[in-house]
Design an enzyme around this catalytic site. Structure first.
Site, PDB file in Angstrom:
ATOM      1  N   SER A 189       3.207  -2.661   8.432  1.00 45.35           N
ATOM      2  CA  SER A 189       3.660  -2.391   7.080  1.00 45.35           C
ATOM      3  C   SER A 189       3.227  -3.497   6.148  1.00 45.35           C
ATOM      4  O   SER A 189       2.898  -4.604   6.571  1.00 45.35           O
ATOM      5  CB  SER A 189       5.186  -2.293   7.059  1.00 45.35           C
ATOM      6  N   LYS A 190       3.247  -3.146   4.884  1.00 47.35           N
ATOM      7  CA  LYS A 190       2.866  -4.074   3.832  1.00 47.35           C
ATOM      8  C   LYS A 190       3.727  -5.325   3.882  1.00 47.35           C
ATOM      9  O   LYS A 190       3.284  -6.408   3.548  1.00 47.35           O
ATOM     10  CB  LYS A 190       3.114  -3.387   2.481  1.00 47.35           C
ATOM     11  N   ARG A 191       4.991  -5.145   4.260  1.00 46.60           N
ATOM     12  CA  ARG A 191       5.922  -6.264   4.196  1.00 46.60           C
ATOM     13  C   ARG A 191       5.517  -7.428   5.104  1.00 46.60           C
ATOM     14  O   ARG A 191       5.782  -8.560   4.809  1.00 46.60           O
ATOM     15  CB  ARG A 191       7.344  -5.799   4.529  1.00 46.60           C
TER      16      ARG A 191
END
Ligand code: GLU
Length: 490
Positions: A254-256
């Site tokens: 994920s981007k996170r």
């Protein structure tokens, strides 16, 4: 046998996800390996997600990666247009055929009714939240009347009850889905645009796609697609669903947890060769533990049988390592043009360095960097004279007698005519001999004088790259500017 045709069918979101790059790459490799065709199709039917410039960016990024397609929006081909928003009529015609055959139906339910239905099903804890086929009960006359009065509608797929949809996935084998768990999927939305499912199947058929290679997240859509192929009476393509990409903690990438956009990696200075190499290994291997590949070698080695089912961990350290490996294998000429691009972006942009000089800098640094821009950041002293001298190294290596030693070295250097690396070495050796000291006693302060630091390429590479005149100036500057520090006594 029919020609193999694969496609990459991204929805333009504004950037290319590394997972998307892997999908594109595997489709590309499979097509190239089998002398087939690789097609780019833009799936932009979700107007709420429209992003200005996204398609252009996507095309540019794919081309930067050398993933050239045979048919696509900007190269055209026999089955265009290759942008779904330009094919709306085609989807409408096709969905109407399904309605006529009873495989799809008009639904006029209001968003309020659908929300209430959902609430109720949630309360009842039904195993699958689904549309209740309410509008399927409308007579043809009722439907006609509603259409004529301009009521808003969608068209839904009429999923049969109590059936099993089976298909074969090249990576996962036989797969079965129970139709009781499949919702009557909307095919045509109230804005007249098709949903992904309708447009995807119609286009894969019309564009004669033989192999659908895509991420695992689309696996649950496949039974709907299988039913669509059957209802249209079309031959199905083969399916291959690629494993999920995972963070090192095995959560979904994920981007996170870091960058997921190819453009970000490009901006950070990763080479396209390293990115492609890295992404190729996210779920595939050639049956051995080889890790370094060029694109043409991947074409030769790639097979869908070599793709695993289990999630592939996105290991940034490996990407970094591959970037360094690819840099070390590059020719000095190739690195020269990359270095010039980096110089243009740096504070040295307005200065003029000759190609000959930059090539020497590259040769001195190639083994010591993981990014091309590190040639500038790690060895800035090739682009300007040292602006300071490492304090610790002064303490350690700059002795009271160092200026005298270096002055002797300057005398020896001045006598050299167009020196080679060996000439520098001989000159330094003879000074050390004359002084009856170890070479290190000269080399360490000399490095400090030339570069301001205590690490870097070999000392003779450093001298040779900077050249005689510049080296002498730097040594003299250091003698003037560095003050000897008494060792600390305790
Ligand atoms: N438009 C879908 C996506 O954004 C394509 C999925 C497929 O390849 O069928 O990934």
């Amino acid at each position: 046998m029919n020609e193999i045709r694969t496609r990459f069918a991204p929805s333009p979101t504004g950037y290319l996800h590394v997972g998307g790059l892997r999908t594109a790459l595997y489709n590309f490799l499979f097509a190239r390996k089998n002398n087939g065709k690789f097609i780019l199709r833009i799936e932009d039917t979700d107007r709420s997600r429209y992003v200005e410039g996204a398609v252009e960016n996507l095309i540019q990024t794919l081309k930067w990666c050398d993933l050239f397609y045979d048919e696509g929006p900007d190269v055209d081909g026999p089955y265009g247009p290759y942008i779904q928003s330009q094919r709306l009529e085609i989807y409408r015609e096709h969905v109407e055929k399904l309605v006529q055959k009873g495989y799809a139906y008009y639904c006029f339910c209001s968003p309020e009714r659908l929300a209430a239905l959902r609430e109720e099903q949630l309360k009842l804890k039904v195993p699958q939240i689904k549309y209740d086929k309410h509008c399927l009960k409308l007579s043809p006359q009722e439907v006609q009347k509603k259409l004529e009065s301009g009521e808003k509608y969608v068209i839904r797929l009429n999923i049969p009850e109590n059936q099993t949809v089976k298909f074969y996935d090249i990576i996962r084998g036989e797969i079965e889905f129970d139709t009781n768990f499949i919702d009557d999927q909307v095919l045509l939305k109230s804005d007249g645009y098709p949903t992904y499912h309708l447009a995807n199947v119609v286009d894969d058929h019309l564009m004669k796609i033989t192999h659908v290679i895509r991420g695992e997240e689309w696996l649950s859509s496949t039974p709907k697609h299988i039913l669509l192929y059957e209802y249209f009476g079309w031959e199905k393509p083969q399916f291959a669903h690629l494993p999920l990409l995972l963070n090192p903690d095995r959560s979904k990438l994920s981007k996170r947890q870091g960058d997921v956009a190819v453009e970000e990696y490009r901006a950070k200075g990763y080479l396209k060769e390293a990115l492609i190499n890295f992404v190729a290994l996210l779920g595939w291997n050639a049956g051995d533990d080889r890790e370094f590949y060029y694109l043409n070698e991947l074409i030769e080695k790639f097979s869908l049988e070599g793709v695993n089912k289990s999630g592939a961990v996105f290991d940034l350290n490996k990407l970094l390592w591959l970037n360094g490996e690819h840099i070390r294998k590059k020719s000095v000429e190739d690195l020269l043009s990359l270095l010039k691009d980096e110089i243009k972006k740096s504070k040295y942009a307005s200065q003029n360095f000759s190609d000959e000089y930059l090539k020497l800098v590259i040769s001195a640094m190639q083994e010591r960097i993981d990014f091309v821009h590190e040639i500038i950041t790690k060895s800035y002293y090739f682009f300007e004279r040292p602006i300071s001298y490492e304090e610790k190294a002064i303490q350690k290596n700059w002795k009271q007698e160092t200026p005298e030693h270096l002055n002797l070295l300057v005398d020896a250097l001045e006598k050299l005519d167009n020196p080679s690396k060996e000439d520098y070495e001989k000159a330094l050796n003879s000074v050390a001999e004359k002084l009856q000291i170890s070479k290190g006693k000269i080399i360490h302060p000399l490095r400090l004088a030339l570069s301001g630091t205590s690490a870097g390429p070999g000392i003779f590479d450093l001298l040779y790259t900077l050249g005689k005149e510049e080296s002498i100036i730097r040594i003299k500057n250091a003698i003037q500017n560095i003050t000897y520090k008494e060792p600390k006594t305790s």
